[in-house]
Design a protein around this motif. Structure first.
Motif, short mmCIF file in Angstrom:
data_model
loop_
_atom_site.label_atom_id
_atom_site.label_comp_id
_atom_site.label_asym_id
_atom_site.label_seq_id
_atom_site.Cartn_x
_atom_site.Cartn_y
_atom_site.Cartn_z
N MET A 1 67.00 81.44 1.23
CA MET A 1 65.77 82.10 0.79
C MET A 1 64.60 81.74 1.69
SD MET A 1 66.17 81.79 -3.37
CE MET A 1 64.62 82.60 -3.75
N ILE A 2 64.52 80.47 2.10
CA ILE A 2 63.43 80.07 2.99
C ILE A 2 63.63 80.69 4.38
CG2 ILE A 2 62.28 78.12 4.11
CD1 ILE A 2 62.96 76.44 1.65
N MET A 3 64.88 80.78 4.81
CA MET A 3 65.15 81.40 6.12
C MET A 3 64.73 82.86 6.14
SD MET A 3 68.75 79.48 7.02
CE MET A 3 69.05 80.16 8.65
N GLU A 4 64.81 83.53 4.99
CA GLU A 4 64.34 84.91 4.91
C GLU A 4 62.86 85.01 5.26
OE1 GLU A 4 65.25 87.93 1.98
OE2 GLU A 4 66.72 86.59 1.10
N ASP B 1 57.76 83.24 0.54
CA ASP B 1 56.75 84.28 0.68
C ASP B 1 56.99 85.42 -0.30
OD1 ASP B 1 58.97 85.56 1.71
OD2 ASP B 1 58.06 86.08 3.64
N ARG B 2 57.89 85.17 -1.28
CA ARG B 2 58.19 86.17 -2.30
C ARG B 2 57.88 85.61 -3.68
NH1 ARG B 2 63.49 85.35 -0.39
NH2 ARG B 2 62.28 84.09 1.07
N LYS C 1 68.25 89.83 1.87
CA LYS C 1 67.78 91.19 2.18
C LYS C 1 67.95 91.54 3.65
CE LYS C 1 63.37 93.77 2.15
NZ LYS C 1 63.77 95.00 1.43
N PHE C 2 67.58 90.63 4.54
CA PHE C 2 67.57 90.98 5.95
C PHE C 2 68.97 90.99 6.55
CE2 PHE C 2 63.29 89.12 5.18
CZ PHE C 2 62.60 90.31 5.27
N LEU C 3 69.83 90.09 6.10
CA LEU C 3 71.22 90.14 6.55
C LEU C 3 71.86 91.46 6.14
CD1 LEU C 3 73.84 88.82 7.67
CD2 LEU C 3 74.23 87.95 5.35
N THR C 4 71.71 91.84 4.88
CA THR C 4 72.33 93.06 4.38
C THR C 4 71.77 94.29 5.09
OG1 THR C 4 72.63 92.01 2.23
CG2 THR C 4 72.81 94.41 2.30
N ILE D 1 66.89 96.21 -1.83
CA ILE D 1 67.51 96.01 -0.51
C ILE D 1 67.96 97.37 0.00
CG2 ILE D 1 69.42 94.94 0.75
CD1 ILE D 1 69.36 92.63 -1.19
N ASN D 2 67.48 97.72 1.18
CA ASN D 2 67.81 99.02 1.78
C ASN D 2 67.45 100.17 0.83
OD1 ASN D 2 68.83 100.43 4.08
ND2 ASN D 2 70.68 100.94 2.90
#
Length: 746
Positions: A629-632, A301-302, A706-709, A373-374
């Motif tokens: 990346m897909i899990m993001e 989606d990016r 991104k989301f983990l960080t 990121i953030n």
């Protein structure tokens, strides 16, 4: 009357600094001279004390926008009786420490001229001035003067010569200065090397071919791109097939920021990064229901977006109207093609036509890739636009250091004093040409800076080409070789760019793989580090990588190993089990049980792969990091809970996490969110155990997620834990060379 000698270092060559100094001195009735040398810029200036003081102030406040003064030494000398102010011919002797500028995207003034039918550089693909144009990619040696660049073969016409020598002209001492009369030009060839057309006709024909769905190789600033219409499904799919690209996403260049907004959601900060002079590729969230081909970034989606940064790009994008795929022109795992002959040899199989030009590229440079990121820049690839500007170190080094980096996403570095000069992106050292490019980049930096390293630093991994090269180099030069553990180097890189001096940090180093001191493959590490050493305080429980390197490309093998560890031979019915035949499972169980080509790993990156297989997101990978990346795509911030885990005797046990994942009946987005939340909780839990108030560092390629960080940072802020992230070097292996240079036991 007083006379000052001023010695400046930094980004002070190729930015219009000498004409700025000339005009400033003239305006204040000061006499003397300014000169480039290999160290930076030397100014001798003489006049009334009040005027000299104004000069020193304006030197800092009014300097050219691209100039960056790193240091300034001022010495007062007896008056010399200068009667005028002049720009003197550059010195080519002495210590070489001046900053070499990256290539700079086309400035607004040049763009106006490019589009002005009355201007003599109207539609000229190589327009530039003191404020923009190629720098690093054309330089052969210091100081940065035309005879020391690949522009030396182009003799300026009288009009260009006049501009070049006029201190009041924007092109005064602009080394790549040229025009259609005297400068480089473009040529269009068929893929079988037949000249089709040149100059303006070549530009028009290229646009026509792109509109017809053709695939072209186009020579740019730092190398060739493979280019096609990003809205043409057949063209993009054909490019994938020809390049054997699999599902790895393509970057897309857009005419302007407004067009990007039609295809992607971008924040204000992302917009600022996209518009910055460096013009990197920025990974942003793409919009649905556009005419962009789904083959540009399959299953994601990016999309990586960027703007034109050379005059040729501007002309092509404006004429085509559509966004264009612009991907590095290279064979798999090989460096970007930069030379015309090489393009005909290697790119003809990919392309219908090749648009080339006759300005040589000395130093190849891929496009830089970043994401936000953030609300901070995080580098995926640091190259064109940023390299080779140095990163300031928190202390001065005792020796001149050459660091050769890792194996994947390789960069190298030279360092002296309190500066580390990271190379452009080199890439994975998997092929003969890639390894040759690695050597070429090293020797290019050694030559440019007349640099004689006193020590060479490499990774611990005995089979890395970079390690083997460093061993040979140290023997040939009779200098010490220092080998540093991979994840320790990640932590050191993070500390250096964050200006950590004498304190320790609690570094969480998560990536795909790195050679551990126990001979296993590390990748889920929690280290207490300073510049002299580290303590491995926690790590993920080891699991086997069945088939070794094969497991890196097949998440189903990692998941199978996890399931064998949890259930033995009788694994439950899962998507992973369905991905194998019974015969394969039996054979792989034997390999797992006996450890046949099945090394132990603690990799956090591989745990993402295992989860992706169990959830049937991916059973095999088309490119590194694809599963994460897909899990993001599936992460949902509204999901707050997580799966359990256990920490015993410094081991983070992932089995409770995977047990919960296997039995969870929630939608897949909830499962993915809980999985990522769990890993975030692991970080904070381990920090609570032994963090002792240290700063928390997040490093390694997994923290490109991104989301983990952002989740870890959110949890850390809630507990008032100070968290460090990368902003100047990539968190992935592209930052390893920076960490290698700052090891204090060198």
């Amino acid at each position: 009357m007083k006379r000052f000698k001023i010695h400046l270092t930094g980004a002070v060559q190729g930015v219009g600094f000498r004409p700025f100094v000339f005009n400033l001195a003239k305006s204040l009735n000061l006499n003397g001279y300014v000169i480039n040398d290999t160290y930076g810029v030397i100014i001798e200036v003489e006049g009334e004390e009040a005027d000299l003081n104004r000069f020193l102030i304006k030197l800092q406040t009014d300097k050219p926008p691209l100039a960056h003064i790193f240091s300034q030494e001022i010495t007062e000398l007896p008056p010399a009786g200068y009667t005028d102010f002049e720009i003197r011919k550059s010195k080519e002797t002495g210590k070489k420490e001046v900053f070499i500028l990256p290539d700079i995207s086309t400035c607004g003034q040049c763009l106006k001229e490019l589009e002005d039918p009355e201007d003599r550089r109207y539609r000229y693909p190589f327009i530039n001035c003191t404020n923009c144009g190629p720098r690093f990619t054309i330089i052969e040696k210091l100081p940065y003067d035309r005879p020391n660049t690949t522009m030396k073969t182009f003799k300026m016409c009288p009009e260009c010569e006049k501009e070049y020598n006029d201190p009041n002209n924007r092109r005064f001492h602009a080394q790549p200065n040229a025009c259609p009369v005297c400068g480089p030009h473009i040529s269009l060839y068929t893929s079988d090397r037949k000249l089709a057309t040149e100059k303006e006709e070549a530009l028009k024909k290229t646009v026509e071919l792109l509109r017809k769905g053709k695939i072209l190789a186009v020579k740019g600033i730092g190398g060739f791109h493979l280019v096609c219409d990003a809205t043409d499904n057949r063209a993009v799919e054909t490019l994938r097939e020809r390049k054997r690209r699999g599902e790895k996403p393509f970057a897309v260049m857009f005419r302007d920021i407004n067009l990007i907004k039609e295809y992607a959601y971008i924040s204000d900060f992302e917009e600022a990064v996209i518009l910055s002079p460096e013009k990197p590729i920025v990974v942003v969230k793409k919009k649905e229901s556009t005419d962009l081909s789904p083959y540009v970034a399959p299953y994601l989606d990016r999309i990586g977006v960027f703007l034109p940064y050379s005059p040729l790009h501007h002309l092509l994008l404006k004429e085509c109207g559509k966004p264009l795929v612009m991907t590095s022109a290279n064979l798999s795992d090989e460096p970007i093609v930069k030379d015309n002959t090489e393009a005909f040899e290697k790119l003809s199989i990919f392309t219908d036509y090749i648009l080339t030009h006759n300005r040589d590229i000395r130093n190849r440079a891929d496009d830089s890739v970043v994401r936000v990121i953030n609300k901070k820049i995080s580098f995926i690839r640091r190259s064109r636009g940023y390299a080779p500007l140095p990163i300031k170190l928190p202390f001065k080094l005792n020796k001149k250091v050459l660091a050769v980096g890792a194996h994947q996403k390789n960069t190298t570095a030279i360092a002296f004093g309190d500066k580390a000069f990271l190379s452009q992106h080199i890439g994975d050292l998997e092929t003969v040409d890639a390894c040759k490019n690695f050597e070429d980049v090293i020797f290019s930096f050694l030559r440019l800076y007349d640099f004689q390293p006193e020590v060479v630093v490499s990774d611990l991994h005995p089979r890395y080409y970079s390690t083997q090269w460093a061993q040979r180099f140290s023997q040939e030069k009779n200098i010490p070789l220092i080998q540093i553990q991979h994840h320790f180097a990640h932590a050191l890189s993070l500390m250096a760019e964050n200006q950590i001096k004498d304190e320790k940090i609690f570094a969480v180093c998560w990536d795909g793989t790195g050679y551990g001191e126990d001979g296993n493959l590390w990748g889920g590490e929690f280290l207490k580090t300073d510049y002299t050493g580290y303590e491995r305080v926690f790590h993920f429980k080891y699991f086997r990588l069945i088939g070794g390197e094969k497991a890196v490309k097949e998440p189903k093998r990692v998941a199978l190993s996890i399931l064998f560890d949890m259930f033995g031979r009788n694994i439950p019915e899962t998507y992973t089990k369905k991905a194998f035949s019974e015969k394969e499972i039996s054979m792989l169980y034997t390999a797992w049980k006996k450890g046949l080509n099945s090394p132990f790993s603690s990799s956090a990156g591989r745990l993402f792969d295992a989860a992706a297989s169990i959830l049937d997101i991916r059973q095999t990978l088309s490119y590194e990091g694809q599963s994460g990346m897909i899990m993001e795509n599936l992460y949902d911030w509204s999901v707050k809970d997580s799966y359990p885990f256990e920490v015993r005797d410094s081991i983070v046990d992932w089995r409770p996490l995977f047990e919960a994942l296997l039995t969870d009946k929630a939608p897949i987005s909830v499962k993915v969110s809980r999985f990522i939340n769990s890993l975030s909780e692991v970080v904070i839990h381990c920090y609570r155990q032994t963090g002792d108030g240290l700063k928390l560092g997040l490093t390694g390629g997994v923290f490109q997620n991104k989301f983990l960080t952002e989740k870890v940072i959110q949890l850390a802020q809630r507990e008032k834990i100070s968290a460090l992230v990368h902003q100047k070097a990539p968190p992935n292996d592209g930052g390893i060379s920076l960490g290698q240079v700052v090891y204090r036991n060198i």
